[in-house]
Design an enzyme around this catalytic site. Sequence first.
Site, PDB file in Angstrom:
ATOM      1  N   SER A 139       0.788  -0.782   0.399  1.00 32.96           N
ATOM      2  CA  SER A 139      -0.305   0.065  -0.107  1.00 32.96           C
ATOM      3  C   SER A 139       0.823   1.066   0.013  1.00 32.96           C
ATOM      4  CB  SER A 139      -0.988  -0.186   0.915  1.00 32.96           C
ATOM      5  OG  SER A 139      -1.482   1.380   1.519  1.00 32.96           O
ATOM      6  N   HIS A 150      -1.066  -1.333  -4.417  1.00 35.82           N
ATOM      7  CA  HIS A 150      -2.301  -1.294  -3.738  1.00 35.82           C
ATOM      8  C   HIS A 150      -2.222   1.039  -3.438  1.00 35.82           C
ATOM      9  CE1 HIS A 150      -5.964  -1.460  -1.362  1.00 35.82           C
ATOM     10  NE2 HIS A 150      -5.163  -0.851  -0.514  1.00 35.82           N
ATOM     11  N   ASP A 202      -4.768   4.013  -2.059  1.00 33.63           N
ATOM     12  CA  ASP A 202      -5.965   3.645  -1.457  1.00 33.63           C
ATOM     13  C   ASP A 202      -6.006   5.364  -1.731  1.00 33.63           C
ATOM     14  OD1 ASP A 202      -6.271   2.053   0.881  1.00 33.63           O
ATOM     15  OD2 ASP A 202      -4.036   2.140   1.067  1.00 33.63           O
ATOM     16  N   MET A 226      -8.652   8.398  -0.843  1.00 31.59           N
ATOM     17  CA  MET A 226      -9.894   8.587   0.270  1.00 31.59           C
ATOM     18  C   MET A 226     -10.514  10.375  -0.130  1.00 31.59           C
ATOM     19  SD  MET A 226      -7.468   7.698   3.332  1.00 31.59           S
ATOM     20  CE  MET A 226      -6.395   5.661   3.789  1.00 31.59           C
ATOM     21  N   HIS A 234      -7.955   1.231  -4.475  1.00 33.86           N
ATOM     22  CA  HIS A 234      -8.902   1.185  -3.755  1.00 33.86           C
ATOM     23  C   HIS A 234     -10.000   2.377  -3.412  1.00 33.86           C
ATOM     24  CE1 HIS A 234      -9.163   0.282   1.487  1.00 33.86           C
ATOM     25  NE2 HIS A 234     -10.396   0.638   0.433  1.00 33.86           N
ATOM     26  N   MET A 268     -11.641   4.986  -0.704  1.00 31.37           N
ATOM     27  CA  MET A 268     -12.642   5.387   0.104  1.00 31.37           C
ATOM     28  C   MET A 268     -13.093   6.579   0.215  1.00 31.37           C
ATOM     29  SD  MET A 268      -9.732   3.232   3.269  1.00 31.37           S
ATOM     30  CE  MET A 268      -8.846   3.737   1.430  1.00 31.37           C
ATOM     31  N   MET A 307     -12.139  -5.388   4.584  1.00 31.71           N
ATOM     32  CA  MET A 307     -11.378  -4.536   5.708  1.00 31.71           C
ATOM     33  C   MET A 307     -10.873  -5.278   7.017  1.00 31.71           C
ATOM     34  SD  MET A 307     -10.391  -2.217   4.067  1.00 31.71           S
ATOM     35  CE  MET A 307      -9.695  -1.101   5.275  1.00 31.71           C
ATOM     36  N   ASP A 317      -6.721  -6.409   3.946  1.00 33.84           N
ATOM     37  CA  ASP A 317      -5.985  -4.951   3.774  1.00 33.84           C
ATOM     38  C   ASP A 317      -6.798  -4.500   5.751  1.00 33.84           C
ATOM     39  OD1 ASP A 317      -5.551  -2.422   3.378  1.00 33.84           O
ATOM     40  OD2 ASP A 317      -6.523  -1.487   2.260  1.00 33.84           O
TER      41      ASP A 317
HETATM   42  C1  DX5 Z   1      -6.503   1.560   5.029  1.00 36.92           C
HETATM   43  C2  DX5 Z   1      -6.316   1.095   3.550  1.00 36.92           C
HETATM   44  C3  DX5 Z   1      -4.680   0.384   4.162  1.00 36.92           C
HETATM   45  C4  DX5 Z   1      -3.096   0.879   4.580  1.00 36.92           C
HETATM   46  C5  DX5 Z   1      -2.994  -0.131   5.477  1.00 36.92           C
HETATM   47  O1  DX5 Z   1      -7.769   2.443   5.086  1.00 36.92           O
HETATM   48  O2  DX5 Z   1      -7.076   1.050   2.780  1.00 36.92           O
HETATM   49  O3  DX5 Z   1      -4.448  -0.031   2.279  1.00 36.92           O
HETATM   50  O4  DX5 Z   1      -2.758   1.856   4.165  1.00 36.92           O
HETATM   51  O5  DX5 Z   1      -2.008  -0.289   5.945  1.00 36.92           O
HETATM   52  P1  DX5 Z   1      -1.053  -0.753   7.307  1.00 36.92           P
HETATM   53  O6  DX5 Z   1      -0.826  -2.013   6.344  1.00 36.92           O
HETATM   54  O7  DX5 Z   1      -0.087   0.098   7.535  1.00 36.92           O
HETATM   55  O8  DX5 Z   1      -1.964  -1.521   8.310  1.00 36.92           O
HETATM   56 ZN    ZN Z   2      -6.576   0.128   1.042  1.00 34.52          ZN
END
Ligand code: DX5
Ligand code: ZN
Length: 221
Positions: free
Chosen positions: A10, A35, A37, A39, A68, A70, A139, A177
């Site tokens: 990620s 990956h 993310d 947000m 991903h 969010m 998740m 994740d």
């Molecule tokens: C959290 C993200 C994850 C995050 C995971 O909302 O979706 O992908 O980056 O990070 P670690 O592996 O540090 O928990």
């Molecule tokens: Zn993620």
Amino acid sequence: MKPKMILAPSMLSADFKNLGEEIKAVEKGGAEFLHIDVMDGIFVPSISFGMPVIKSIRSATDMVFDVHLMIVDPIRYIKEFASSGADLITFHLEAAEDPQAVIDEIRSHGCKVGISIKPKTPFEDVIPYMDKVDMLLIMTVEPGFGGQKMMPETIGKVRAARDYVTEKGLTTDIQVDGGVKYDNINIPLEAGANIFVAGSAVFGADTFGETKRFVEYLANR
Ligand code: DX5
Ligand code: ZN
């Protein structure tokens, strides 16, 4: 058939001032997915990055861009994420008014489809879509931040999802994740996950070495 084991580092935990090199390090270490993310500060409390960053890193690597989302009402942005270079787009069941419409929209832009559920959303809620998506993302922390601890109560859903996929003869991948570390990856793995997101456990002082360690572990399972 045994599902393929894949590591998805990620990028949220990468050192952004050296993003190109960080991406090269995970690619060289053998990770197949990156990956990413996204947000929006509404679906989750934090804001990360969006289309311009994805577009800019697209030329840095051939890794699968596992985006991903969010974000609320994800259908609004599918076209832009697809044209920015996403290969696989995952949206949250909880964020979509009409999940089937989002699935259709993602497919219409030639991307693979993932659907995700937060820790408190039961597996049953996603069953109607299991044969319509390529990947289920369970998740294992509340989405929003990297570096949290894996929630053990989410693992039962991984097991339920794997049993369901096996029983129905589906090929849906099961991704986890949040809080995945080298010393606990066996927990979701034994429960039936086959794609593992890891952020803070991969990016750091030795991004290449940590990636390689995970990839070798997964290759031997
Ligand atoms: C959290 C993200 C994850 C995050 C995971 O909302 O979706 O992908 O980056 O990070 P670690 O592996 O540090 O928990
Ligand atoms: Zn993620």
